[in-house]
Design a protein around this motif. Sequence first.
Motif, PDB file in Angstrom:
ATOM      1  N   ARG A  30       0.832  -1.217   0.000  1.00  0.00           N
ATOM      2  CA  ARG A  30       0.000   0.000   0.000  1.00  0.00           C
ATOM      3  C   ARG A  30       0.861   1.259   0.000  1.00  0.00           C
ATOM      4  O   ARG A  30       0.613   2.195  -0.761  1.00  0.00           O
ATOM      5  CB  ARG A  30      -0.912   0.036   1.231  1.00  0.00           C
ATOM      6  N   THR A  53      -9.909  -2.289  -5.291  1.00  0.00           N
ATOM      7  CA  THR A  53     -10.734  -1.353  -4.517  1.00  0.00           C
ATOM      8  C   THR A  53     -12.189  -1.747  -4.718  1.00  0.00           C
ATOM      9  O   THR A  53     -12.679  -1.793  -5.850  1.00  0.00           O
ATOM     10  CB  THR A  53     -10.492   0.106  -4.946  1.00  0.00           C
ATOM     11  N   ARG A  55     -16.217  -1.660  -2.552  1.00  0.00           N
ATOM     12  CA  ARG A  55     -16.978  -1.098  -1.434  1.00  0.00           C
ATOM     13  C   ARG A  55     -17.097  -2.131  -0.317  1.00  0.00           C
ATOM     14  O   ARG A  55     -17.304  -3.314  -0.557  1.00  0.00           O
ATOM     15  CB  ARG A  55     -18.374  -0.675  -1.887  1.00  0.00           C
ATOM     16  N   GLY A  56     -16.968  -1.656   0.915  1.00  0.00           N
ATOM     17  CA  GLY A  56     -17.092  -2.533   2.071  1.00  0.00           C
ATOM     18  C   GLY A  56     -18.489  -3.121   2.164  1.00  0.00           C
ATOM     19  O   GLY A  56     -19.478  -2.437   1.902  1.00  0.00           O
ATOM     20  N   THR A  59     -19.964  -1.198   5.406  1.00  0.00           N
ATOM     21  CA  THR A  59     -19.893   0.271   5.449  1.00  0.00           C
ATOM     22  C   THR A  59     -20.217   0.934   4.128  1.00  0.00           C
ATOM     23  O   THR A  59     -20.624   2.085   4.100  1.00  0.00           O
ATOM     24  CB  THR A  59     -18.482   0.726   5.851  1.00  0.00           C
ATOM     25  N   PRO A  62     -15.101   2.705   0.253  1.00  0.00           N
ATOM     26  CA  PRO A  62     -14.095   2.035  -0.576  1.00  0.00           C
ATOM     27  C   PRO A  62     -12.994   1.413   0.287  1.00  0.00           C
ATOM     28  O   PRO A  62     -12.509   2.041   1.225  1.00  0.00           O
ATOM     29  CB  PRO A  62     -13.527   3.146  -1.455  1.00  0.00           C
ATOM     30  N   ARG A  63     -12.636   0.195  -0.036  1.00  0.00           N
ATOM     31  CA  ARG A  63     -11.577  -0.540   0.667  1.00  0.00           C
ATOM     32  C   ARG A  63     -10.567  -0.999  -0.382  1.00  0.00           C
ATOM     33  O   ARG A  63     -10.937  -1.669  -1.352  1.00  0.00           O
ATOM     34  CB  ARG A  63     -12.133  -1.766   1.398  1.00  0.00           C
ATOM     35  N   SER A  64      -9.310  -0.661  -0.190  1.00  0.00           N
ATOM     36  CA  SER A  64      -8.261  -1.026  -1.144  1.00  0.00           C
ATOM     37  C   SER A  64      -7.336  -2.060  -0.524  1.00  0.00           C
ATOM     38  O   SER A  64      -6.869  -1.882   0.604  1.00  0.00           O
ATOM     39  CB  SER A  64      -7.452   0.206  -1.558  1.00  0.00           C
ATOM     40  N   THR A  65      -7.103  -3.128  -1.272  1.00  0.00           N
ATOM     41  CA  THR A  65      -6.290  -4.235  -0.792  1.00  0.00           C
ATOM     42  C   THR A  65      -5.331  -4.690  -1.886  1.00  0.00           C
ATOM     43  O   THR A  65      -5.767  -5.016  -2.991  1.00  0.00           O
ATOM     44  CB  THR A  65      -7.189  -5.434  -0.412  1.00  0.00           C
ATOM     45  N   ALA A  91     -11.285 -10.307   4.161  1.00  0.00           N
ATOM     46  CA  ALA A  91     -12.385  -9.331   4.134  1.00  0.00           C
ATOM     47  C   ALA A  91     -12.727  -8.901   2.719  1.00  0.00           C
ATOM     48  O   ALA A  91     -13.904  -8.726   2.384  1.00  0.00           O
ATOM     49  CB  ALA A  91     -12.029  -8.115   4.993  1.00  0.00           C
ATOM     50  N   TRP A  92     -11.720  -8.761   1.857  1.00  0.00           N
ATOM     51  CA  TRP A  92     -12.002  -8.298   0.498  1.00  0.00           C
ATOM     52  C   TRP A  92     -12.930  -9.258  -0.228  1.00  0.00           C
ATOM     53  O   TRP A  92     -13.721  -8.837  -1.069  1.00  0.00           O
ATOM     54  CB  TRP A  92     -10.713  -8.052  -0.310  1.00  0.00           C
ATOM     55  N   ASN A  95     -16.419  -8.494   0.749  1.00  0.00           N
ATOM     56  CA  ASN A  95     -16.803  -7.246   0.088  1.00  0.00           C
ATOM     57  C   ASN A  95     -17.209  -7.505  -1.358  1.00  0.00           C
ATOM     58  O   ASN A  95     -18.205  -6.944  -1.846  1.00  0.00           O
ATOM     59  CB  ASN A  95     -15.667  -6.230   0.155  1.00  0.00           C
TER      60      ASN A  95
END
Length: 165
Positions: A30, A53, A55-56, A59, A62-65, A91-92, A95
């Motif tokens: 990251r 990226t 969306r959670g 929530t 945006p979540r980036s992994t 988690a991704w 998502n």
Amino acid sequence: MSTALRLVQKVSATRAFAKLAPHVVPAVDRAVHRLTRGKVLPSARMLPGVVLTVRGARTGLPRSTPLACVPEETGTWLLIGSNFGRPTHPAWSANLLAHPDAEMSRKGGTVPVRATLLTGTAREAAWQSAVRFWPPYAAYQARVDREIRIFRAARREAGDEVSGA
């Protein structure tokens, strides 16, 4: 296959790596990815990589992994939810189940994708391909009771969204 690659594969398959890597590899990826404006992903030196990226699931944020991926000849990518052989799904992957439209940053560019969870014979074929590509995936699966999730990410038009997403 180079000696260095064989060594990385051997180390990657260990339990010690599974404990340490999830805390170190994504953080380094990251930071370097951000500093180089998306042009460099250190883990991609050994495996093709992207920053996903999505969306959670809870929530909607945006979540980036950073993730390793397996490019396919058709222009799609396999995303393997191995979580380094840890007992829970990453988690991704939850998502993506909730919001299959995502973006992948790769080599300085961003590609809008739609991810599909593979099941049955499609999953089995993808799994065989993934293990040929990166043998440590087999060690990860052997360590966990869950079936490792595999998604196929295909390019989509930027405005092409799933209804309700």
